[in-house]
Design a protein around this motif. Sequence first.
Motif, short mmCIF file in Angstrom:
data_model
loop_
_atom_site.label_atom_id
_atom_site.label_comp_id
_atom_site.label_asym_id
_atom_site.label_seq_id
_atom_site.Cartn_x
_atom_site.Cartn_y
_atom_site.Cartn_z
N GLU A 7 -12.04 3.41 -1.78
CA GLU A 7 -10.86 2.76 -1.49
C GLU A 7 -11.26 1.55 -0.73
OE1 GLU A 7 -7.02 3.07 1.53
OE2 GLU A 7 -8.28 5.07 1.05
N VAL A 42 2.75 0.11 2.90
CA VAL A 42 1.25 0.13 3.21
C VAL A 42 1.19 1.01 4.62
CG1 VAL A 42 -0.80 -1.07 3.77
CG2 VAL A 42 0.90 -1.51 1.75
N LYS A 43 0.38 1.73 4.69
CA LYS A 43 0.03 2.22 6.39
C LYS A 43 -0.68 1.11 7.08
CE LYS A 43 0.68 7.19 5.15
NZ LYS A 43 -0.12 8.52 5.35
N GLN A 98 -9.90 1.60 -6.84
CA GLN A 98 -9.74 2.37 -5.54
C GLN A 98 -9.89 3.61 -5.41
OE1 GLN A 98 -9.39 -0.36 -3.42
NE2 GLN A 98 -7.71 0.25 -2.48
N ASN A 117 -4.25 -0.85 -5.72
CA ASN A 117 -3.28 0.26 -4.86
C ASN A 117 -3.81 0.15 -3.49
OD1 ASN A 117 -1.54 2.24 -4.21
ND2 ASN A 117 -2.77 3.78 -4.82
N ARG A 175 4.29 -3.24 5.42
CA ARG A 175 4.63 -1.75 5.64
C ARG A 175 6.09 -1.52 4.91
NH1 ARG A 175 6.61 1.49 9.69
NH2 ARG A 175 5.22 3.38 10.06
N THR A 191 -3.15 1.01 0.24
CA THR A 191 -2.46 1.75 0.89
C THR A 191 -2.66 1.89 2.47
OG1 THR A 191 -4.30 3.75 0.67
CG2 THR A 191 -2.62 3.57 -0.97
N HIS A 192 -3.69 1.22 2.99
CA HIS A 192 -3.95 1.11 4.27
C HIS A 192 -4.51 -0.23 4.63
CE1 HIS A 192 -4.39 5.55 3.54
NE2 HIS A 192 -4.14 5.69 4.85
N ILE A 195 -1.53 -6.85 -4.32
CA ILE A 195 -0.76 -5.43 -4.62
C ILE A 195 0.24 -5.51 -5.92
CG2 ILE A 195 1.03 -3.81 -3.80
CD1 ILE A 195 -0.14 -4.49 -1.11
#
Length: 336
Positions: free
Chosen positions: A70, A146-147, A66, A103, A141, A105-106, A93
Amino acid sequence: MRPSLLALGLLSAPALTAKSPKRGLAAVGNKDWPEDDAIWVHQDSPISWYYNFYWNVSDSYAALPQDQVEFVPMMWGGGVNDTDFLGNMTEMIQPSSGAGGRNITHILAFNLPDRPFTAGGSQMEPADAAKAWVRNLLPLREKFGVKVGLPAVGDPYGGWVEPFLKNCSSLNDGKDCAFDFVPLHSFGSLGVLMDQIGNFSSAFPGHPLWIVEYGYNDQSLATTQDYFNQSLAFLDGNEIVERYSWFGFFRSTVSNVGPNMAMLDPWGNLTDIGSWYLGGNATGKAAMPSDTPRTDACTAEHPCIGGAKKNDGADLPSVRVGLWSAAAAMFLLLLS
C-alpha cells in the motif's frame, strides 16, 4: 505503565510468514542503487505499506497494486494558498480519463510542522497548516472516505496542535477537523519509544498511532540490534500501535542515523536487522564492517546483491545524508 524491560529483553523479532498489517517502509527511492528498492517488496515480504514523503508513488513501485504494498501519500507541508495536493489525489483516486484509479485509503499530513526546515521539519504556522488542511485534506476525507493522519508533530504538548485544531475548526464552520490516526517519530532508547507512545496516546485517546520513523540512532551494533528486537516485539504486541516503520531502508554508507541502523551494508546486502525486518534469519553481515573500507565496489568477497555501482574501488567519502533535509529540499523545489 511500562512493560518490564527485562521481559522485553528476552524477546526477539518474531519470524513472519505473511504480510504484517503494521510493518512498513519510509522509502524515498534509491537513485544511486535503484535495484535496492526491489529488496523490500518481493512476494514473500511482510512489508505491507510504504510512504516516500511525497504525494506520488515511487517509480520503483509504480506498477505494484495497493493490495501488494500500500502506498500512503504525504502532504509534506505548504499548500496554504493552493489545492494542488487535492487535485493530484483526486486524479489518482478517480482519474478524469475514466481509467481505474489507485485505492488510496490513508494519507499522511505535514511532517514535523512544529520544527524548522533545518531540523527536517516542514516549518508551518498552525493557522497556515489549518488552511492547507481545509483546502486539501478535508475534502478527500469527506468525498472519498480517506483516513487522514494528524500532522506528525515532535511534541504533542508543545503548543502547536491546539491552535492548529482551533484554526481548523474556525475555517470548517465551527466543526471539528477530525483525524483518524496519529503519526509520530521516535529516536532513542526503548524507554524513549515507550514514553513517546504513552504521551501521544494520552494526548489523543482513542486514536491509533503510527510510528512512521523510529530507531536507536548512533549506537553500537549490539545495542542497536538489542533495541531492534525488543522494540519490534513491543510494537507488534501493542494494540495502540497500528503501523510502524524502521528507519531505515538505506545502505550504511549514506545513513544519517549511524551505520548500524541501516538495513543494508555498503554493497546492498541485507544486514541482520534488514533480514529480521523481512522476517528472515540473521545474515551475519555487519552494517559497517570495521575491517572493511567504505567502498561500494563489487568484489568476490563482497558481491553486490542489491545493485551497487561497479566502479574502480575508490573509497566512498564519509557521508552524512540528511534524509529529512533532502525531503525538505525536494518539497521546496516543487514550490519554486
